[in-house]
Design a protein around this motif. Sequence first.
Motif, PDB file in Angstrom:
ATOM      1  N   ASN A 157      -2.887   9.121  -9.178  1.00 39.93           N
ATOM      2  CA  ASN A 157      -2.261   7.942  -9.808  1.00 39.93           C
ATOM      3  C   ASN A 157      -3.178   7.341 -10.864  1.00 39.93           C
ATOM      4  O   ASN A 157      -2.731   6.993 -11.959  1.00 39.93           O
ATOM      5  CB  ASN A 157      -1.981   6.848  -8.764  1.00 39.93           C
ATOM      6  N   TYR A 161      -1.916   6.949 -14.660  1.00 38.79           N
ATOM      7  CA  TYR A 161      -1.636   5.657 -15.285  1.00 38.79           C
ATOM      8  C   TYR A 161      -2.791   5.146 -16.149  1.00 38.79           C
ATOM      9  O   TYR A 161      -2.917   3.941 -16.374  1.00 38.79           O
ATOM     10  CB  TYR A 161      -1.223   4.637 -14.217  1.00 38.79           C
ATOM     11  N   SER A 210       7.277   6.536 -14.749  1.00 36.27           N
ATOM     12  CA  SER A 210       6.967   7.250 -13.526  1.00 36.27           C
ATOM     13  C   SER A 210       7.670   8.606 -13.507  1.00 36.27           C
ATOM     14  O   SER A 210       7.117   9.620 -13.090  1.00 36.27           O
ATOM     15  CB  SER A 210       7.386   6.402 -12.336  1.00 36.27           C
ATOM     16  N   GLY A 217       7.604   8.144  -6.390  1.00 26.94           N
ATOM     17  CA  GLY A 217       7.690   6.767  -5.904  1.00 26.94           C
ATOM     18  C   GLY A 217       7.354   6.660  -4.429  1.00 26.94           C
ATOM     19  O   GLY A 217       7.507   5.601  -3.811  1.00 26.94           O
ATOM     20  N   LEU A 220       2.331   5.933  -2.774  1.00 27.62           N
ATOM     21  CA  LEU A 220       1.592   4.810  -2.180  1.00 27.62           C
ATOM     22  C   LEU A 220       2.085   4.458  -0.772  1.00 27.62           C
ATOM     23  O   LEU A 220       1.309   3.926   0.026  1.00 27.62           O
ATOM     24  CB  LEU A 220       1.649   3.580  -3.093  1.00 27.62           C
TER      25      LEU A 220
END
Length: 254
Positions: A157, A161, A210, A217, A220
């Motif tokens: 991630n 990001y 995303s 999704g 996390l």
Amino acid sequence: MIESGRHRAAESESLLELQRVNKMRRDFVANVSHELKTPATSLKLLAESLVDVMDEDPEQARFFAGQLKSETDRLAQLITDLLDLAKLESQEEVPNPRPVDVWAVVESVMLMMRPAAERKEIELATRESESCSNRRDCVIRGDETQLNSMFSNLVDNAIKYTPPGGRVEAVCEVADGEVVIHVSDTGIGIPESKLPRIFERFYRVDKARSKETGGTGLGLSIVKHTVENHGGRISVQSRPGAGTTFSVYLPRIE
Ligand code: ADP
């Protein structure tokens, strides 16, 4: 009289809890159906387009075949994540925990992620604080495979990001009977109002971005369940445009 009042209060509380769990289950089934239907529909459309152009336009056919492959990969990843999450949710703790040097796991994850970071020109760094210098202090009871995939999720991630030229760092600390691992990046960050929701299943701050980066999704949620099954906790700090830090606290073997 007081006892029966208490009894009734407890009954209505457990009824509320049951209603809440039922709603969560209904929402989950609705979410899963939607998330599975979307790629399934794309696969069908892409296969039809491929058949249409196969004979006349090999260039276009190659394009649709490439799209078919990446949609299939996405669907496969989604199914893997869903099965992982279902398994973690059905357990309260790690089955057959063993002593694991957490920092060694993080270091091997960082090594494994190097090619992905290099492709994006992102610098990867590891740093151990003084408190972490005795490696025996970094040992916890857990499942090495689960811990590996949890930290892979966080580092993946962080790379996803963070724009090119940025930096991702993992830091190890030992404090108050816990090993603390911070994974920080200099990426896009998360608005404060969205922070409380990021550990929910299927929640994405920016759905379009995303999808572009191939996220399901679920990452996390899997991370949070893994940490909790190891008796630990996770926190996040973020500033939009400046970066994000996830901190994982795991109880260590004294
Ligand atoms: P995804 O598969 O979409 O990455 P995750 O459950 O891993 O799903 O993350 C949920 C959302 O939290 C992401 O869609 C993204 O918006 C946000 N997020 C997670 N990690 C970071 C990060 N390091 N920097 C910025 N945003 C992040």
